[in-house]
Motif scaffolding. Structure first.
Motif, PDB file in Angstrom:
ATOM      1  N   THR A 190     -25.863  -6.977   2.239  1.00 14.35           N
ATOM      2  CA  THR A 190     -27.076  -8.244   3.001  1.00 14.35           C
ATOM      3  C   THR A 190     -27.146  -9.663   3.035  1.00 14.35           C
ATOM      4  N   SER A 194     -27.952 -12.657   6.042  1.00 15.35           N
ATOM      5  CA  SER A 194     -29.044 -13.211   5.439  1.00 15.35           C
ATOM      6  C   SER A 194     -28.150 -14.702   5.797  1.00 15.35           C
ATOM      7  N   ALA A 195     -27.030 -14.980   5.316  1.00 19.18           N
ATOM      8  CA  ALA A 195     -26.522 -16.173   5.447  1.00 19.18           C
ATOM      9  C   ALA A 195     -25.947 -16.526   7.381  1.00 19.18           C
ATOM     10  N   CYS A 198     -28.704 -12.999  10.341  1.00 16.37           N
ATOM     11  CA  CYS A 198     -30.033 -12.136   9.884  1.00 16.37           C
ATOM     12  C   CYS A 198     -30.662 -11.388   9.014  1.00 16.37           C
ATOM     13  N   LYS A 199     -31.380 -12.638   8.708  1.00 15.46           N
ATOM     14  CA  LYS A 199     -31.940 -12.398   7.482  1.00 15.46           C
ATOM     15  C   LYS A 199     -33.395 -11.588   7.457  1.00 15.46           C
ATOM     16  N   GLY A 203     -34.095  -8.488   5.533  1.00 13.77           N
ATOM     17  CA  GLY A 203     -34.641  -8.628   4.465  1.00 13.77           C
ATOM     18  C   GLY A 203     -35.877  -7.296   4.699  1.00 13.77           C
ATOM     19  N   ASP A 230     -32.290 -12.930  14.226  1.00 16.75           N
ATOM     20  CA  ASP A 230     -33.602 -13.123  13.468  1.00 16.75           C
ATOM     21  C   ASP A 230     -34.593 -13.466  15.088  1.00 16.75           C
TER      22      ASP A 230
END
Length: 412
Positions: A190, A194-195, A198-199, A203, A230
């Motif tokens: 994850t 996220s980085a 695809c945060k 989440g 995102d």
């Protein structure tokens, strides 16, 4: 009649070749003929790099003899670090012995399999190749301060423009490749998502312990993740929130596949693919299809494209997709619009009633009753276009084969 036989044999042989799909090389077998490279060969197999090399064309392997491998192993790297180091020795271009001495301007920068994994930051996954005066050729990792302290020893095996295996004097030092690498169970998937855009999906996955646990349970055995970017997932959140608790869990698990799939594997293994959500009657599958370098994932609801690679380190791969892939088990397809009625014929048209009866069409299919949300309007069109393209390709191939056999008949 006798003159026709050579033409006939040539034609049959050409048809036979049209069905061949093998890359024509096996790195393990090539290296097995050279005992001095046995340790290098062993670790290519142990790290599963051999499989990736065999799937690729236009590739160069910088082989290390047993003494050079011994120096590398004295540092006690983990098997995952060893994979990074050895992947730096696999160039994604063909460099035979002759080409090494004909490099334009005497130097070249070659991408490596380490760079292709998405793990190597910046230029750390590239290798500098320089042809020095006197015939000496030097190699060095681009993140090694420009030092070229490994040199060409000899050509081991060459299948021109397919694969070249050349021996170099020592391993290419690289602080990035040699850095301690966590095992699959220690990966923060994850965090990686996220980085890299695809945060929102990451989440949402973290907020669902059941789905997150399923992903973690599959890290060691093999896992491929397709994470929506995102903007796409943020726009989709209202539909996600309308799902039941079990629906949310299945939906999130739908974006994971319980086996490792590199991008080259996805390109060659078109067809249905099960997911982490697949369970008996609940299929939750999708179809993988590629058009050249573009790979798409399809359900009966919509089609999405793979847009990038975040991680490709066996046994885990993570890719980004441009839209939210929707399983038919949870969503219904947008109803197909009925065709516009045919314009009324003039009074003196003698066959008006007959034309009108022909213009009748079947009613739109009834969407599945257990689906709580509709799909985007443009997605069924995407799917139809892909299906038509696939049909055209298959049809063209069969026409070509049919014409070949017609020529055989005419030659008899």
């Amino acid at each position: 009649m006798q003159r026709r036989h050579p033409l006939l044999l040539l034609l049959i042989f050409s048809v036979f070749l049209s069905f061949q799909t093998s890359n024509g090389h096996n790195i393990t077998r090539l290296l097995a003929k050279h005992p001095s490279l046995s340790t290098f060969n062993h670790y290519l197999t142990l790290t599963h790099l051999a499989q990736e090399i065999n799937r690729r064309t236009t590739i160069t392997v910088l082989a290390l003899d047993n003494a050079a491998m011994s120096s590398l192993l004295n540092k006690n790297p983990s098997i995952y670090t060893m994979k990074n180091v050895l992947s730096l020795h696999v160039l994604l271009d063909y460099f035979g012995a002759k080409k090494l001495h004909q490099i334009t301007n005497g130097t070249a920068l070659a991408a490596t399999m380490f760079q292709a994994t998405g793990v190597a930051p910046g230029v750390s996954g590239f290798v500098n190749i320089t042809d020095f005066k006197g015939g000496k050729v030097g190699f060095g990792a681009e993140d090694n301060g420009g030092d070229l302290d490994s040199f060409f020893v000899k050509s081991v095996e060459e299948l021109p423009y397919n694969i070249s295996v050349i021996q170099i004097s020592k391993a290419l030092p690289s602080a990035i490749a040699e850095a301690p690498t966590p095992g699959p169970s220690e990966l923060n998937i994850t965090g990686i998502m996220s980085a890299h855009g695809c945060k929102v999906f990451a989440g949402t996955l973290l907020a669902n312990p059941e789905a997150m646990g399923t992903y973690e349970d599959n890290l060691n055995g093999g896992l491929t993740v397709f994470c929506p970017l995102d903007d796409a997932f943020k726009a989709f959140l209202p539909k996600y929130k309308n799902l039941t608790a079990s629906g949310k869990e299945s939906f999130l698990e739908f974006f994971g596949v319980p086996v490792y799939q590199s991008l080259s594997m996805l390109k060659s293994n078109n067809g249905l693919m099960n997911t982490l959500a697949t369970d008996g009657a609940s299929k939750f599958d999708f179809t993988v299809q590629n058009d050249g370098e573009q790979v798409t994932l399809k359900t009966k609801i919509n089609t999405v494209k793979i847009t990038g690679t975040l991680l490709d380190e066996q046994p885990v791969a993570i890719y980004t997709i441009d839209k939210v892939l929707m399983p038919r088990e949870l969503f219904k397809a947008a109803p197909t619009p009925a065709p516009a009625p045919a314009p009324e014929e003039a009074a003196d048209a003698p066959k008006a009633s007959k034309s009108k009866s022909k213009s009748k069409s079947k009613s739109a299919p009834t969407p599945e009753s257990d689906a709580p949300a509709d799909s985007p309007d443009d997605d069924p069109a995407d799917q139809t276009a892909d299906d038509n393209a696939a049909s055209s390709f298959k049809g063209g191939r069969f026409v070509a084969v049919g014409l070949s056999f017609l020529l055989v008949f005419l030659l008899l």
